[in-house]
Design an enzyme around this catalytic site. Structure first.
Site, PDB file in Angstrom:
ATOM      1  N   VAL A  19       0.864  -1.314  -0.040  1.00 15.36           N
ATOM      2  CA  VAL A  19       0.037   0.137  -0.046  1.00 15.36           C
ATOM      3  C   VAL A  19       0.870   1.417   0.101  1.00 15.36           C
ATOM      4  O   VAL A  19       2.047   1.324   0.547  1.00 15.36           O
ATOM      5  CB  VAL A  19      -0.752  -0.037   1.133  1.00 15.36           C
ATOM      6  CG1 VAL A  19      -0.224   0.285   2.569  1.00 15.36           C
ATOM      7  CG2 VAL A  19      -1.937   1.174   0.966  1.00 15.36           C
ATOM      8  N   SER A  20       0.634   2.122  -0.812  1.00 13.03           N
ATOM      9  CA  SER A  20       1.181   3.363  -0.758  1.00 13.03           C
ATOM     10  C   SER A  20       0.601   4.370   0.319  1.00 13.03           C
ATOM     11  O   SER A  20      -0.531   4.409   0.611  1.00 13.03           O
ATOM     12  CB  SER A  20       1.408   4.252  -2.421  1.00 13.03           C
ATOM     13  OG  SER A  20      -0.017   4.565  -2.555  1.00 13.03           O
ATOM     14  N   THR A  21       1.344   5.465   0.609  1.00 12.10           N
ATOM     15  CA  THR A  21       0.569   6.564   1.558  1.00 12.10           C
ATOM     16  C   THR A  21      -0.477   7.030   0.785  1.00 12.10           C
ATOM     17  O   THR A  21      -1.546   7.279   1.472  1.00 12.10           O
ATOM     18  CB  THR A  21       1.667   7.456   1.969  1.00 12.10           C
ATOM     19  OG1 THR A  21       2.841   6.912   2.292  1.00 12.10           O
ATOM     20  CG2 THR A  21       1.157   8.386   2.797  1.00 12.10           C
TER      21      THR A  21
END
Length: 489
Positions: A19-21
């Site tokens: 997951v990315s920010t």
């Protein structure tokens, strides 16, 4: 009936979660949720082996250079995995090319790739077909988003809006640059020190640090920060955007033909002529910073007359009577040159004598040769400018075709290219008698006198800054006391 043996029964199953920010904030994608779904799928399929979990938290799918993904791929190569599982295709990558490369790797090591949301397994033909179709659609959408972002950023840049952090010498007000007077004076000093005094990046950084002048964020100046200042086109009023590819972890400069360049849209700190003169020196023959700061007068300039390699400084003699020597680096490091070593004091003495002879005997007989060298240098610079102009024009044609710029902007770019081509033809037609021979002679005499005077009163480092402005290299003739001094064009 004999039971078939599964050669992958002793191998592990890998669960990959990412997951990315931005995704976490925008979509609420949870790493815990991904793990729960993947483990539940394993139980439902009757795979009772304890899976290995690889989690990349806060990493974008644009790049495959992620710590846990790298560990997972290493285990694939080591033959330790039978399956790699993700909740969705884009957890692994959003780029079709990257996906296909990884899938090829999986196939090569007999590893199946499973995405539970899209319900496919790459060990089946239908699964591979589905994967490629989904990947193509995902990449198409990503390219559309990139184009929309580029268009928006281009229009902002065209309106003079500054799109990143403001450079030293400016402040940002309502997304527009305004000159910061105190810092602008430092910028001008740096350009003058580099161009007029001949100081290098290291010497300039040292000067600013010794004077206690802080950079923008109160850090010390470095070689890199000085060079960035000297090569930033914003100071001459030109906005350059799309210069760096930030999609990968290591930022890389794009080809110049891809840059978006807009002239005369920013407040000027350095006039264009001075900025261009600085670029000529930056892109010319570079002397290593260590050579410029070396306590030895000819470090970085002296070349072997036998093989052309640089002459490095060393020491010779007995323990109590050591003396400096210049020695061919090819002889010292590789043994490929038979040149002998020379006492440094003698060579530096010959150099000073050579300068005095140049000053005393300088007449108009040398000037035609210098003019020809200048013409060749000018023509080379203009040819480089034409190549850049052509690439820039091609880029503007693409922008016009996409409706990003007007026909007037395109015509302006074409006119600029024609002017550069015209200038080249004019320079090629220049005759020697069109140069101011007297002025050239006086300029060489002035610089030579400055060097000779500096050797008496200035430090070695300060003297070398003047020497580098006039002299390109010095060749030590084999087995003699003669030297050849080559002047800069």
């Amino acid at each position: 009936m004999a039971k078939a043996i599964d050669k992958n029964t002793d191998k592990s199953i890998a669960l990959y979660c990412r997951v990315s920010t931005d995704e976490q904030a925008r979509e609420g994608v949870s790493l815990d949720e991904q793990q729960v779904r993947l483990k539940s799928y394993c139980r439902a399929m009757g795979w009772d082996i304890t899976p290995l979990v690889f989690v990349d938290d806060g990493y974008s799918a644009k790049s495959t250079d992620r710590p846990q993904l790298n560990k997972l791929l290493a285990k694939v190569k080591a033959g330790e995995l039978s399956k790699v599982m993700v909740t969705k295709l884009d957890r692994m990558s959003r780029r079709l090319l990257d996906l296909l490369k990884m899938i090829d790797l999986f196939q090569e090591h007999d590893v199946s790739f499973i995405s539970i949301s899209e319900s496919f397994d790459t060990n089946t033909p239908s699964g591979r077909l589905t994967l490629q179709v989904l990947g193509a659609v995902a990449e198409f959408e990503r390219e559309r988003i990139r184009e929309r972002v580029f268009e928006n950023m281009f229009h902002a840049a065209k309106g003079g809006k500054w799109l990143t952090q403001s450079p030293y010498g400016y402040r940002l007000q309502d997304k527009e640059l305004v000159v910061h007077d105190e810092e602008a004076k430092i910028v001008q000093r740096v350009y003058d020190a580099y161009l007029e005094k001949g100081l290098g990046y290291f010497a300039i950084a040292k000067m600013l640090n010794e004077e206690g002048i802080p950079s923008r964020f109160n850090k010390e100046w470095s070689l890199r920060s000085v060079k960035l200042m000297l090569t930033n086109p914003a100071y001459k009023g030109t906005l350059v955007w799309n210069r760096v590819d930030s999609s990968k972890k290591s930022r890389k400069e794009k080809d110049e033909s891809e840059w978006v360049s807009l002239d005369d849209c920013l407040p000027v700190i350095i006039n264009e002529d001075k900025w261009e003169s600085v670029q000529k020196r930056v892109n010319g023959t570079q002397i290593a910073p260590r050579a410029k700061s070396s306590p030895h007068l000819l470090g970085g300039l002296l070349k072997c007359g036998n093989c052309g390699s640089g002459m490095s400084i060393g020491w010779s003699g007995s323990k109590n009577k050591r003396y400096r020597v210049y020695r061919c680096s090819a002889n010292k490091n590789k043994g490929t040159c038979t040149s002998k070593q020379y006492r440094a004091d003698d060579v530096e003495k010959w150099f000073k004598e050579g300068l005095k002879k140049l000053l005393d005997s300088l007449d108009e007989s040398l000037v035609p040769m210098i003019i020809e060298q200048k013409k060749e240098k000018y023509i080379s610079n203009i040819q480089d400018r034409i190549n850049v102009a052509k690439k820039r024009y091609e880029r503007k044609v693409e922008a016009y075709s996409a409706g990003l710029i007007t026909i007037e902007d395109l015509k302006l770019e074409k006119d600029r290219m024609k002017q550069d081509i015209k200038l080249l033809k004019e320079i090629e037609m220049v005759q020697e008698d069109q140069f101011d021979i007297g002025k050239i002679t006086k300029d060489i005499q002035k610089k030579t006198s400055e060097i000779l005077e500096s050797l008496e009163v200035l430090t070695i480092e300060e003297s070398k800054a003047l020497i580098f402005k006039l002299i390109e290299k010095i060749i030590l003739i084999k087995n003699s006391t003669d030297i050849k001094i080559y002047l800069r064009n």
